[in-house]
Design an enzyme around this catalytic site. Structure first.
Site, mmCIF file in Angstrom:
data_model
loop_
_atom_site.group_PDB
_atom_site.id
_atom_site.type_symbol
_atom_site.label_atom_id
_atom_site.label_comp_id
_atom_site.label_asym_id
_atom_site.label_seq_id
_atom_site.Cartn_x
_atom_site.Cartn_y
_atom_site.Cartn_z
ATOM 1 N N HIS A 163 4.364 17.361 -12.455
ATOM 2 C CA HIS A 163 5.858 17.753 -12.362
ATOM 3 C C HIS A 163 6.101 19.236 -11.664
ATOM 4 O O HIS A 163 7.248 19.130 -10.823
ATOM 5 C CB HIS A 163 6.482 18.721 -13.392
ATOM 6 C CG HIS A 163 6.126 16.834 -14.373
ATOM 7 N ND1 HIS A 163 6.527 15.721 -14.418
ATOM 8 C CD2 HIS A 163 5.412 17.097 -15.881
ATOM 9 C CE1 HIS A 163 6.590 15.211 -15.827
ATOM 10 N NE2 HIS A 163 5.707 15.853 -16.436
ATOM 11 N N ARG B 234 7.691 4.366 -6.445
ATOM 12 C CA ARG B 234 6.536 4.316 -7.846
ATOM 13 C C ARG B 234 7.838 3.720 -8.577
ATOM 14 O O ARG B 234 8.000 5.237 -9.133
ATOM 15 C CB ARG B 234 5.443 5.557 -7.897
ATOM 16 C CG ARG B 234 4.744 5.557 -5.946
ATOM 17 C CD ARG B 234 4.265 6.731 -6.689
ATOM 18 N NE ARG B 234 2.801 7.497 -5.161
ATOM 19 C CZ ARG B 234 3.655 7.744 -4.338
ATOM 20 N NH1 ARG B 234 4.497 8.856 -4.374
ATOM 21 N NH2 ARG B 234 3.000 8.275 -3.767
ATOM 22 N N ARG C 206 7.583 -0.443 -4.959
ATOM 23 C CA ARG C 206 6.163 -1.241 -5.845
ATOM 24 C C ARG C 206 6.285 -1.516 -7.215
ATOM 25 O O ARG C 206 6.532 -0.640 -7.994
ATOM 26 C CB ARG C 206 5.414 -0.157 -5.824
ATOM 27 C CG ARG C 206 4.085 -0.683 -5.886
ATOM 28 C CD ARG C 206 2.591 0.380 -5.812
ATOM 29 N NE ARG C 206 2.635 1.737 -6.254
ATOM 30 C CZ ARG C 206 2.292 2.124 -6.783
ATOM 31 N NH1 ARG C 206 1.252 2.523 -5.555
ATOM 32 N NH2 ARG C 206 2.101 3.740 -7.689
ATOM 33 N N GLU D 229 -4.749 -2.872 0.035
ATOM 34 C CA GLU D 229 -5.660 -1.419 -0.458
ATOM 35 C C GLU D 229 -7.410 -1.942 -0.880
ATOM 36 O O GLU D 229 -7.630 -0.894 -1.144
ATOM 37 C CB GLU D 229 -4.475 -0.494 -1.567
ATOM 38 C CG GLU D 229 -4.123 -0.973 -2.640
ATOM 39 C CD GLU D 229 -2.995 -0.660 -3.231
ATOM 40 O OE1 GLU D 229 -3.277 0.486 -3.442
ATOM 41 O OE2 GLU D 229 -2.173 -0.771 -4.118
ATOM 42 N N ASN E 83 -5.122 6.009 0.583
ATOM 43 C CA ASN E 83 -5.811 6.122 -0.369
ATOM 44 C C ASN E 83 -6.680 5.896 -1.168
ATOM 45 O O ASN E 83 -7.854 5.839 -0.924
ATOM 46 C CB ASN E 83 -5.129 6.806 -1.803
ATOM 47 C CG ASN E 83 -3.783 7.934 -1.112
ATOM 48 O OD1 ASN E 83 -3.361 8.415 -0.253
ATOM 49 N ND2 ASN E 83 -2.736 8.165 -1.474
ATOM 50 N N ASP E 84 -6.430 4.616 -1.482
ATOM 51 C CA ASP E 84 -7.192 3.774 -2.211
ATOM 52 C C ASP E 84 -8.209 2.843 -0.740
ATOM 53 O O ASP E 84 -9.281 2.488 -1.386
ATOM 54 C CB ASP E 84 -6.674 2.940 -2.867
ATOM 55 C CG ASP E 84 -6.406 3.391 -4.546
ATOM 56 O OD1 ASP E 84 -7.377 4.172 -4.782
ATOM 57 O OD2 ASP E 84 -5.771 2.453 -5.055
ATOM 58 N N ARG F 87 -12.527 10.133 -4.678
ATOM 59 C CA ARG F 87 -12.513 10.775 -4.005
ATOM 60 C C ARG F 87 -11.784 12.455 -5.042
ATOM 61 O O ARG F 87 -11.600 13.373 -4.401
ATOM 62 C CB ARG F 87 -11.100 10.530 -3.306
ATOM 63 C CG ARG F 87 -9.840 10.832 -3.729
ATOM 64 C CD ARG F 87 -8.810 9.934 -2.491
ATOM 65 N NE ARG F 87 -7.084 9.667 -3.178
ATOM 66 C CZ ARG F 87 -6.023 10.216 -2.772
ATOM 67 N NH1 ARG F 87 -6.431 10.692 -2.189
ATOM 68 N NH2 ARG F 87 -5.027 9.611 -3.860
ATOM 69 N N CYS G 88 2.047 3.311 3.830
ATOM 70 C CA CYS G 88 2.117 4.770 2.844
ATOM 71 C C CYS G 88 0.957 5.688 2.457
ATOM 72 O O CYS G 88 2.069 6.227 1.114
ATOM 73 C CB CYS G 88 3.392 4.016 2.247
ATOM 74 S SG CYS G 88 2.341 2.729 0.799
#
Length: 599
Positions: free
Chosen positions: A211, A318, A354, A453, A476-477, A487, A524
C-alpha cells in the site's frame, strides 16, 4: 565526517558527528529525495497473555465485541476522511479492513480460543492473526503476499483498542521530512502523503505492490521499501538521501556523496520537466520506429501521474485488488463500475485489462485452505478461472458491459497452450451471447490478447498468434520459469537475469511470431520500464512497453535519441556472447557511453 541534526527528548536540535551508512532496499516509487529522518514509531504493542477463570469468559467475549465495534467505527471514520482527499480507491482498502473485522474466520476463531482455551482476547487475536498470515505465504502472486500486512494492521488495531491505547494518533511531520518506519498502514501512508510535508518514505518491510508503494507512486513521492532494519539504524534527525528508482539509501552522507545525490536529484527534476514538455511527443526512434509507452496500474488514482508523464494508455490493469480480503467475490455490478471508471478516465486511450490472476489458495469465500507444494506452478490465473467458471463469467460479463465506455483490450494471464486460450475465448463469447439476448448494450469487438509468460507459450508463439489479437510479454514470470527459480527466494534470486541468452532468444521468437501473424506485441513486466534495457527492446521490435509513470520520461528520451538499426547491431553483438553476466556488462557499458546523462 559529516554532521547530522538530531532531536533530543526535549525536542531541541543538536549537531553531532555520525558515520555515513549505506542501505539497500526496493525502489518502490521513483525519484530522489534528501531530507531529515522522521522516525514514525508504530511498533506492535506488547501483547499480554493471561489465562481466564470460567466466570471471566463471557465478560472477555463482550470486551472483544466492544473492541471490534470501536475498530469498525474508527475505520469507517478514516474511510470517510481519506475518500474526500485521496479518492475512493484508498477508501476501498480501509473497507477491506472493516470486512476483516466481520469475517467469521477471524471473529469465530478468536471467540473459540477465548471459550475453549480460556485465554484473554489480546492473546487470541494475535494467535488467529498469525494463523491467517501463514495462509498468505503460499500465494505465488506478490501483490497478494503483501496483503499479509493487512492482517497485522487489523489485529494491531483491535489489540490497541482492547488495551485502551490511542489509535490513529495525529502526526505532525516537519516539512521536507523523510518518514522512516518499520511499516506503514494504509491509513498512515495516505494521511502522511496528503500532508504535503513528506519528501520520501523508507520502511523496513514492503515492496513494489505494498500500500505504501501504491500511495507513494500516486503522489510521486520517492520511496525505498523493504530496507531491512532501516528504522533501527536511522536516528531521528539523521540526514537521509534516497533514490527511489534504484532502492539506495545513504544516511548522513559525506559532502561529496550529498553533492552527487543533489546532482541526481537535479537531473531527475530536469527529466520530470522534460516529461511534461514532451508528454505529447511520440516515443519514436531517429529512423522512424514507433513504440507506444503505456502504464501499469493497480488502482485508478495512479492515472493522473501516468497521464502527466505521457502515458498513451494502460498496458496492464490488474483487477485483483477488488478481490482483496473479502468473504465474497465482488459482484458483477461492482466490477462493472470499477472498469467503467478507468475506461472513462482514459478518454478513448487504450486500456488493457488483465482478467483475474489469483492463486487457488486465496479466493473470497473459499473456506478450505490447502498449502500447495509449489504454488507458483499450481492452480492460479487462467487455470483457476477455468476451474471456477462462474467466478470467471461474472468478471467477463462485467468487462463486456464496461466495454461501451472506452477503448478496452482484454488479456488472459498465464496461458500455456492453445486449449486454455480457446476455452477462455469460448467463455467470453458465451457471456457476450447471454448479454446480447438480454438486450444489454455491448461495445464493438474487443481485442483479445494473452500474457506470454510461460516457456511453453514462448515456444508455440507462432500457433498462439493465429488465435490471439495481441501478445503482452510478462517478463517477471517468463524469466522466473525459464530459469527454474523462485525470484522471491534470496538463495537463488541472483539467477534472475533478464539478459540471459535464453530469455533474449525467447523474446526474439515471440516478437517474430507476432510479426509474422501481423499482431501487436507488448511487454508489461519490470524489464519494460528499466532504462538499461531500452535499446534491447527497441532492437527486438516491441510495439508497446508498459511501465510505471516515473519510468516513462527516461525510456522515452532514450528511444527518441536512438537509431533502431544501430540498436539491432548492438543486440546481435550482445547475443554473440554466452553468459548473462557478459551480456549485461556489455549492454550496460554501451548504455553508459550513449546515455550517461539520462541517469
Amino acid at each position: 565526517m559529516p554532521r547530522t541534526v538530531a532531536a533530543d527528548e526535549e525536542g531541541t536540535v543538536s549537531s553531532q558527528a555520525s558515520p555515513t551508512l549505506s542501505l539497500k532496499g526496493i525502489g518502490a516509487s521513483p525519484g530522489v529525495a534528501v531530507g531529515h529522518a522522521y522516525i514514525l514509531d508504530r511498533k506492535r504493542v506488547r501483547t499480554p497473555k493471561l489465562r481466564l477463570a470460567e466466570a471471566e469468559v463471557d465478560p472477555e467475549r463482550m470486551r472483544m465485541k466492544t473492541a471490534l465495534e470501536l475498530s469498525d467505527q474508527q475505520l469507517s471514520d478514516l474511510k470517510e476522511q481519506i475518500s474526500h482527499s485521496e479518492g475512493p480507491e484508498h477508501a476501498l482498502i480501509l473497507e477491506a479492513h472493516r470486512l476483516m473485522l466481520h469475517d467469521p474466520m477471524f471473529i469465530d476463531e478468536v471467540n473459540r480460543l477465548i471459550v475453549e482455551d480460556r485465554i484473554n482476547a489480546e492473546w487470541a487475536v494475535r494467535r488467529v492473526a498469525r494463523k491467517l498470515k501463514h495462509l498468505f505465504d503460499n500465494i505465488p502472486d506478490e501483490y497478494f503476499r503483501e496483503r499479509r500486512s493487512d492482517v497485522e494492521y487489523v489485529a494491531d488495531r483491535v489489540v490497541r483498542n482492547l488495551l485502551g491505547q490511542v489509535v490513529d494518533e495525529e502526526v505532525a511531520v516537519p516539512e521536507n521530512a523523510v518518514v522512516v518506519a518499520h511499516d506503514l498502514s494504509p491509513a498512515d501512508a495516505a494521511l502522511l502523503a496528503r500532508s504535503g510535508q513528506v519528501a520520501g518514505f523508507v520502511t523496513d518491510l514492503g515492496g513494489q505492490t505494498s500500500h505504501t508503494a501504491i500511495v507513494a507512486r500516486a503522489r510521486s513521492i520517492p520511496a525505498v521499501l523493504g530496507a531491512g532494519r532501516a528504522s533501527e539504524q536511522i536516528s531521528p534527525g539523521d540526514l537521509v538521501a534516497l533514490d527511489g528508482q534504484r532502492g539506495i539509501l545513504l544516511v548522513n552522507p559525506s559532502e561529496a556523496q550529498l553533492a552527487q545525490f543533489h546532482e541526481t536529484m537535479r537531473r531527475y527534476q530536469e527529466s520530470e520537466a522534460r516529461a511534461l514538455e514532451a508528454k505529447d511527443l511520440p516515443a519514436q526512434s531517429t529512423d522512424g520506429f514507433r513504440i507506444r509507452l503505456v502504464g501499469n496500474i493497480e488502482f485508478p488514482e495512479e492515472l493522473p501521474a501516468l497521464l502527466s508523464h505521457g502515458a498513451e494508455g494502460i498496458g496492464l490493469y490488474r483487477t485483483e485488488f477488488m478481490f482483496l480480503d473479502r468473504k465474497e467475490a465482488p459482484s458483477e455490478e461492482e466490477q462493472y463500475r470499477a472498469y467503467r471508471q478507468v475506461l472513462e478516465a482514459m478518454e478513448g486511450r487504450p486500456v488493457t485489462i488483465r482478467t483475474l490472476d489469483l492463486g487457488g489458495d486465496k479466493v473470497p469465500g473459499k473456506g478450505k485452505h490447502e498449502k500447495e507444494p509449489n504454488p507458483a506452478m499450481g492452480l492460479r490465473a487462467i487455470r483457476y478461472c477455468l476451474a471456477n467458471r462462474e467466478l470467471f463469467r461474472v468478471q467477463l460479463r462485467a468487462l463486456l458491459r464496461a466495454s461501451v465506455h472506452g477503448h478496452m483490450r482484454l488479456m488472459f494471464p498465464l496461458i500455456s497452450g492453445m486449449s486454455e486460450l480457446r476455452e477462455a475465448r469460448s467463455e467470453l463469447e458465451a457471456c457476450r451471447t447471454e448479454l446480447g439476448r438480454a438486450g444489454v448494450p455491448l461495445g464493438k469487438r474487443i481485442p483479445i490478447g494473452i500474457m506470454v509468460e510461460t516457456p511453453s507459450a514462448a515456444l508455440i508463439a507462432d500457433r498462439l498468434a493465429q488465435e490471439a489479437d495481441f501478445f503482452s510479454v510478462g517478463t517477471n514470470d517468463l524469466i522466473q520459469y525459464s530459469m527454474a527459480i523462485d525470484r522471491q527466494n534470496r538463495d537463488v534470486a541472483y539467477l534472475y537475469k533478464p539478459l540471459h541468452l535464453s530469455v533474449l532468444r525467447s523474446l526474439r521468437n515471440i516478437v517474430a511470431a507476432a510479426r509474422d501473424a501481423r499482431i501487436p506485441v507488448a511487454m508489461c513486466g519490470e524489464m519494460a520500464g528499466d532504462s538499461v534495457y531500452a535499446l534491447v527492446l527497441l532492437a527486438l521490435g516491441f510495439d508497446e512497453l508498459s511501465m510505471t509513470a516515473g519510468q516513462i520520461p527516461t525510456v522515452k528520451s532514450i528511444l527518441r535519441q536512438s537509431n533502431r538499426a544501430e540498436a539491432q547491431k548492438l543486440l546481435d553483438e550482445a547475443m554473440e556472447l554466452t553468459t548473462a553476466e557478459e551480456i549485461e556488462r556489455f549492454i550496460r557499458m554501451e548504455m553508459d557511453k550513449r546515455f550517461a546523462s539520462e541517469g
